[in-house]
Design a protein around this motif. Sequence first.
Motif, PDB file in Angstrom:
ATOM      1  N   SER A   1      39.996  32.938  42.552  1.00  0.00           N
ATOM      2  CA  SER A   1      40.878  34.101  42.485  1.00  0.00           C
ATOM      3  C   SER A   1      40.677  35.000  43.701  1.00  0.00           C
ATOM      4  CB  SER A   1      40.591  34.898  41.214  1.00  0.00           C
ATOM      5  OG  SER A   1      39.304  35.475  41.303  1.00  0.00           O
ATOM      6  N   ALA A   2      41.610  35.905  43.899  1.00  0.00           N
ATOM      7  CA  ALA A   2      41.487  36.879  44.984  1.00  0.00           C
ATOM      8  C   ALA A   2      40.240  37.740  44.784  1.00  0.00           C
ATOM      9  CB  ALA A   2      42.741  37.745  45.059  1.00  0.00           C
ATOM     10  N   GLN A   3      39.942  38.064  43.522  1.00  0.00           N
ATOM     11  CA  GLN A   3      38.749  38.867  43.239  1.00  0.00           C
ATOM     12  C   GLN A   3      37.488  38.131  43.692  1.00  0.00           C
ATOM     13  OE1 GLN A   3      41.181  38.254  41.040  1.00  0.00           O
ATOM     14  NE2 GLN A   3      42.099  40.263  40.772  1.00  0.00           N
ATOM     15  N   ALA A   4      37.466  36.808  43.531  1.00  0.00           N
ATOM     16  CA  ALA A   4      36.311  36.026  43.967  1.00  0.00           C
ATOM     17  C   ALA A   4      36.161  36.085  45.486  1.00  0.00           C
ATOM     18  CB  ALA A   4      36.437  34.583  43.492  1.00  0.00           C
ATOM     19  N   ILE A   5      37.288  36.119  46.205  1.00  0.00           N
ATOM     20  CA  ILE A   5      37.225  36.228  47.665  1.00  0.00           C
ATOM     21  C   ILE A   5      36.631  37.578  48.060  1.00  0.00           C
ATOM     22  CG2 ILE A   5      38.614  36.368  49.779  1.00  0.00           C
ATOM     23  CD1 ILE A   5      38.298  33.513  48.660  1.00  0.00           C
ATOM     24  N   TYR A   6      37.088  38.650  47.411  1.00  0.00           N
ATOM     25  CA  TYR A   6      36.529  39.977  47.706  1.00  0.00           C
ATOM     26  C   TYR A   6      35.033  40.015  47.403  1.00  0.00           C
ATOM     27  CZ  TYR A   6      41.179  41.950  48.426  1.00  0.00           C
ATOM     28  OH  TYR A   6      42.430  42.242  48.913  1.00  0.00           O
ATOM     29  N   LEU A   7      34.607  39.355  46.345  1.00  0.00           N
ATOM     30  CA  LEU A   7      33.180  39.302  45.997  1.00  0.00           C
ATOM     31  C   LEU A   7      32.402  38.540  47.068  1.00  0.00           C
ATOM     32  CD1 LEU A   7      31.007  40.015  43.937  1.00  0.00           C
ATOM     33  CD2 LEU A   7      31.563  37.898  42.737  1.00  0.00           C
ATOM     34  N   GLN A   8      32.946  37.439  47.547  1.00  0.00           N
ATOM     35  CA  GLN A   8      32.273  36.671  48.601  1.00  0.00           C
ATOM     36  C   GLN A   8      32.171  37.494  49.886  1.00  0.00           C
ATOM     37  OE1 GLN A   8      33.994  32.730  49.070  1.00  0.00           O
ATOM     38  NE2 GLN A   8      34.097  32.465  46.836  1.00  0.00           N
ATOM     39  N   VAL A   9      33.182  38.286  50.175  1.00  0.00           N
ATOM     40  CA  VAL A   9      33.128  39.160  51.349  1.00  0.00           C
ATOM     41  C   VAL A   9      32.023  40.190  51.161  1.00  0.00           C
ATOM     42  CG1 VAL A   9      34.375  40.980  52.602  1.00  0.00           C
ATOM     43  CG2 VAL A   9      35.525  38.814  52.050  1.00  0.00           C
ATOM     44  N   ARG A  10      31.975  40.794  49.974  1.00  0.00           N
ATOM     45  CA  ARG A  10      30.948  41.796  49.688  1.00  0.00           C
ATOM     46  C   ARG A  10      29.551  41.207  49.799  1.00  0.00           C
ATOM     47  NH1 ARG A  10      32.140  43.744  44.341  1.00  0.00           N
ATOM     48  NH2 ARG A  10      34.220  43.586  45.160  1.00  0.00           N
ATOM     49  N   ARG A  11      29.379  39.961  49.356  1.00  0.00           N
ATOM     50  CA  ARG A  11      28.069  39.297  49.408  1.00  0.00           C
ATOM     51  C   ARG A  11      27.728  38.802  50.808  1.00  0.00           C
ATOM     52  NH1 ARG A  11      28.604  35.658  43.939  1.00  0.00           N
ATOM     53  NH2 ARG A  11      28.182  37.353  42.480  1.00  0.00           N
TER      54      ARG A  11
ATOM     55  N   VAL B   1      43.996  37.106  51.917  1.00  0.00           N
ATOM     56  CA  VAL B   1      43.117  36.937  50.755  1.00  0.00           C
ATOM     57  C   VAL B   1      43.707  35.890  49.813  1.00  0.00           C
ATOM     58  CG1 VAL B   1      42.126  38.091  48.749  1.00  0.00           C
ATOM     59  CG2 VAL B   1      42.148  39.252  50.962  1.00  0.00           C
ATOM     60  N   ALA B   2      45.011  35.923  49.603  1.00  0.00           N
ATOM     61  CA  ALA B   2      45.665  34.952  48.720  1.00  0.00           C
ATOM     62  C   ALA B   2      45.536  33.535  49.269  1.00  0.00           C
ATOM     63  CB  ALA B   2      47.128  35.326  48.522  1.00  0.00           C
ATOM     64  N   GLU B   3      45.719  33.378  50.589  1.00  0.00           N
ATOM     65  CA  GLU B   3      45.580  32.046  51.196  1.00  0.00           C
ATOM     66  C   GLU B   3      44.158  31.532  51.073  1.00  0.00           C
ATOM     67  OE1 GLU B   3      48.978  32.583  54.704  1.00  0.00           O
ATOM     68  OE2 GLU B   3      46.879  33.103  55.106  1.00  0.00           O
ATOM     69  N   ALA B   4      43.181  32.401  51.322  1.00  0.00           N
ATOM     70  CA  ALA B   4      41.782  31.998  51.207  1.00  0.00           C
ATOM     71  C   ALA B   4      41.452  31.617  49.766  1.00  0.00           C
ATOM     72  CB  ALA B   4      40.858  33.117  51.695  1.00  0.00           C
ATOM     73  N   ALA B   5      41.984  32.368  48.815  1.00  0.00           N
ATOM     74  CA  ALA B   5      41.732  32.066  47.400  1.00  0.00           C
ATOM     75  C   ALA B   5      42.339  30.716  47.034  1.00  0.00           C
ATOM     76  CB  ALA B   5      42.310  33.174  46.523  1.00  0.00           C
ATOM     77  N   ALA B   6      43.563  30.455  47.475  1.00  0.00           N
ATOM     78  CA  ALA B   6      44.208  29.176  47.170  1.00  0.00           C
ATOM     79  C   ALA B   6      43.461  28.019  47.821  1.00  0.00           C
ATOM     80  CB  ALA B   6      45.665  29.203  47.646  1.00  0.00           C
ATOM     81  N   GLU B   7      43.029  28.229  49.057  1.00  0.00           N
ATOM     82  CA  GLU B   7      42.295  27.182  49.779  1.00  0.00           C
ATOM     83  C   GLU B   7      40.988  26.820  49.076  1.00  0.00           C
ATOM     84  OE1 GLU B   7      40.068  27.692  53.782  1.00  0.00           O
ATOM     85  OE2 GLU B   7      42.131  27.105  54.300  1.00  0.00           O
TER      86      GLU B   7
END
Length: 171
Positions: A122-132, A112-118
């Motif tokens: 933020s990591a929270q935004a990655i979790y939101l994109q997964v949820r969506r 999640v951290a790598e995806a957020a940096a890429e």
Amino acid sequence: MGSFLAPTTAAALERVLTLQTDTAGSPLDRLRAIRLLQTALEQDPATLAAVRGALAADVSWDQIADATGLKPPAAKWRWGGTDDEISARFEAGRKRSVRPSSVPTDLPGLSVAEAAAERGVSAQAIYLQVRRGTLVSRTVTLPDGRKYKRVFPAGTTDPDSNPDLNGDVPQ
């Protein structure tokens, strides 16, 4: 009367005292000398001898801990028991400290951290994109029970996932 410190500790102390009066001494030399003295004092047998002398004089672990700036359990862990028990504890600690990171580096996808940096989010935004549903993720469970959330951005494939979920947004 001779020094109660080991020769290496006494030499480190002398170095610090010499640098104290040397106004032209480098700040980095001072830092190195201070750190060397700290390390020497931690390893000096005089410390253990002083603790054992205090215990023989019926000084409590609370008082020893207070004198050393530690909490009582830490003082007992560091200096309690026989020489063999103390050595075994320190050796176990050294083995843990040189062990490589416990996080495996060969997991599929991105953390999640790598995806957020890429993506610059933020990591929270990655979790939101997964949820969506704009990102695919799954939890990888290792044989020892550790679990890691892995993210599969568009263009990457998860070898264990459903072929319909290759990271593309469903149409």
